[in-house]
Write an enzyme that holds these catalytic residues in place. Structure first.
Site, mmCIF file in Angstrom:
data_model
loop_
_atom_site.group_PDB
_atom_site.id
_atom_site.type_symbol
_atom_site.label_atom_id
_atom_site.label_comp_id
_atom_site.label_asym_id
_atom_site.label_seq_id
_atom_site.Cartn_x
_atom_site.Cartn_y
_atom_site.Cartn_z
ATOM 1 N N ARG A 1 4.052 2.571 6.736
ATOM 2 C CA ARG A 1 5.222 2.890 7.366
ATOM 3 C C ARG A 1 4.733 3.394 8.736
ATOM 4 O O ARG A 1 5.566 3.243 9.632
ATOM 5 C CB ARG A 1 6.079 3.839 6.468
ATOM 6 C CG ARG A 1 6.538 3.109 5.071
ATOM 7 C CD ARG A 1 7.813 2.813 4.903
ATOM 8 N NE ARG A 1 8.068 2.436 3.390
ATOM 9 C CZ ARG A 1 7.778 1.569 2.625
ATOM 10 N NH1 ARG A 1 7.166 0.552 3.375
ATOM 11 N NH2 ARG A 1 8.089 1.400 1.295
ATOM 12 N N GLU B 1 12.460 3.193 -14.241
ATOM 13 C CA GLU B 1 12.780 2.195 -13.165
ATOM 14 C C GLU B 1 12.202 0.998 -13.754
ATOM 15 O O GLU B 1 10.880 0.817 -13.203
ATOM 16 C CB GLU B 1 12.158 2.749 -11.902
ATOM 17 C CG GLU B 1 12.227 2.049 -10.919
ATOM 18 C CD GLU B 1 11.960 2.320 -9.216
ATOM 19 O OE1 GLU B 1 11.343 3.740 -9.393
ATOM 20 O OE2 GLU B 1 12.104 1.783 -8.084
ATOM 21 N N LYS C 1 16.994 3.591 -13.270
ATOM 22 C CA LYS C 1 17.016 3.255 -11.723
ATOM 23 C C LYS C 1 16.671 1.881 -11.731
ATOM 24 O O LYS C 1 15.460 1.270 -11.622
ATOM 25 C CB LYS C 1 15.854 4.192 -11.033
ATOM 26 C CG LYS C 1 15.579 3.795 -9.805
ATOM 27 C CD LYS C 1 14.595 4.709 -8.817
ATOM 28 C CE LYS C 1 14.151 4.285 -7.619
ATOM 29 N NZ LYS C 1 13.885 5.242 -6.672
ATOM 30 N N SER D 1 16.618 0.664 -3.586
ATOM 31 C CA SER D 1 17.055 -0.295 -2.574
ATOM 32 C C SER D 1 16.475 -1.566 -2.422
ATOM 33 O O SER D 1 16.683 -2.588 -2.108
ATOM 34 C CB SER D 1 17.297 0.349 -1.143
ATOM 35 O OG SER D 1 16.050 0.790 -0.873
ATOM 36 N N GLY D 2 14.985 -1.518 -2.731
ATOM 37 C CA GLY D 2 14.157 -2.520 -3.002
ATOM 38 C C GLY D 2 13.859 -3.677 -1.826
ATOM 39 O O GLY D 2 13.655 -4.716 -2.030
ATOM 40 N N GLY D 3 14.346 -3.149 -0.692
ATOM 41 C CA GLY D 3 14.062 -4.142 0.487
ATOM 42 C C GLY D 3 15.314 -4.499 1.187
ATOM 43 O O GLY D 3 15.082 -5.367 1.998
ATOM 44 N N ARG E 1 13.885 3.276 1.241
ATOM 45 C CA ARG E 1 13.762 2.473 2.399
ATOM 46 C C ARG E 1 14.982 2.686 3.246
ATOM 47 O O ARG E 1 15.338 2.955 4.285
ATOM 48 C CB ARG E 1 13.089 1.328 2.393
ATOM 49 C CG ARG E 1 11.678 0.979 2.289
ATOM 50 C CD ARG E 1 11.294 -0.364 1.802
ATOM 51 N NE ARG E 1 11.542 -0.459 0.640
ATOM 52 C CZ ARG E 1 11.212 -1.712 -0.145
ATOM 53 N NH1 ARG E 1 10.718 -2.594 0.426
ATOM 54 N NH2 ARG E 1 11.329 -1.730 -1.662
#
Ligand code: 13P
Length: 341
Positions: free
Chosen positions: A33, A179, A221, A263-265, A296
């Site tokens: 990042r 998750e 999650k 959110s996974g992208g 993210r």
């Protein structure tokens, strides 16, 4: 283990109006990042970035908990006499959490599939994290959709690990975030995502119950039910809300206090729009609170505007995203989202 404390913490993590900030990127992920914004990733720059996020004024209005990484839980803030980060968050009314898995590795015998590791020595690590102030934990299992995937071996091994992890956490007084992430990558339809997620959730709850995990003291999650990232025809926001609701209502026991999506992208805007639509349409027809545990989708704007030095702009961006998702937990972010999309 004190069941009342676990239940209290789990409910506080998913209370209406608030959600969780996932800031537990491993050092290699954080470095990726930082590379994207041309900032060198060092012990100090990672500390400076996380400090910028956590000292955002008013963050506690919309953030109930923060997931930390091992490096960060041992660091101190720049303010309030350099308080240790978990103490600083607690004093702000934010619950500190910690990622405890050691990453998704190749699943032997099943090329292209992953198994999350980290059970060896976990009991001792949990004791230390609790003593440092953590009150919840995270473990991420990764499920890939593809040709002959996911295999039963992948689903069962990961679900077993999630259940063993959860049981150890509750024994240590820590609320486990469970998750099981079905990845967005691929060209699959939303219906395929639904089928796979349903199968995964069923096995996960079977294993949690087998290990005597107290469902009132966990936070689930999951992924939302969405089209694959490379699928030409993407399901719209209403369809995502409808399919996600159906998958959860049919497969998640009502004892679970809350569901906090990853959110996974998804883009930051879309992640908020989906959560908002789900709550707008269904919040009165669900036994659990639906909220966010975004990495993210909360941090993307903040890291871009921070750019290595602009704390004020970074904090403004994080506050805005936290607020928007906080409103989305009540289905009230419609106007904010309209102006963004
Ligand atoms: P994303 O919201 O970026 O998917 O991250 C959430 C998370 O904690 C993944 O484990």
């Amino acid at each position: 283990m004190n069941p009342d404390n676990l239940i209290k913490t789990a409910n506080a993590m998913v209370c209406k109006g608030k959600g969780i900030l996932a800031a537990d990127e491993s050092t290699p992920t954080c470095t990726k990042r930082f590379n994207a914004i041309n900032v060198e990733s060092t012990y100090e720059s990672r500390k400076e970035y996380r400090d910028m996020l956590f000292t955002t004024d008013g963050l506690e209005e919309f953030i109930s908990g923060v997931i930390l990484y091992d490096e960060t839980i041992r660091q101190s803030t720049t303010c309030e006499n350099k308080k240790p980060i978990p103490d600083y968050l607690t004093s702000k009314g934010i619950i500190p959490g910690i990622k405890v898995d050691t990453g998704a590795k190749e699943l032997s015998g099943f090329p292209s599939e992953k198994i999350t590791e980290g059970l060896d020595g976990l009991r001792d690590r949990l004791k230390e994290y609790y003593s440092m102030g953590a009150r919840f934990t995270k473990w991420r299992a990764v499920i890939t959709i593809g040709d002959n995937m996911p295999s039963d071996a992948c689903i069962y091994s990961n679900a077993h690990a999630l259940a063993r992890y959860s049981s150890l956490c509750q024994e240590s007084g820590l609320v486990p975030i469970v998750e099981p992430e079905v990845l967005m990558d691929g060209e699959h339809t939303i219906e395929m995502c639904y089928e796979v997620s349903k199968r995964v959730l069923n096995v996960v709850f079977e294993q949690l119950m087998l290990q005597h995990v107290m469902l009132e003291g966990i936070v689930l999650k999951p992924n939302m039910i969405i089209s694959g990232l490379n699928t030409p025809s993407q399901a719209n926001v209403e369809r995502v809300a409808e399919m996600t609701y159906k998958c959860l209502i049919d497969n998640v026991p009502s004892d679970v206090p809350g569901i906090a999506f990853l959110s996974g992208g998804q883009s930051s805007d879309l992640a908020s729009a989906h959560l908002n639509k789900l709550n707008e349409l269904y919040q009165n027809d669900m036994p659990w609170n639906l909220t966010f545990s975004y990495g993210r989708a909360l941090q993307q704007d903040a890291i871009d505007t921070w750019g290595g030095s602009n704390r004020v702009k970074g904090q403004e961006a994080l506050y805005f995203r936290a607020k928007c998702n906080g409103y989305a937990t009540k289905g009230l972010a419609g106007d904010m989202i309209k102006t963004m999309m």
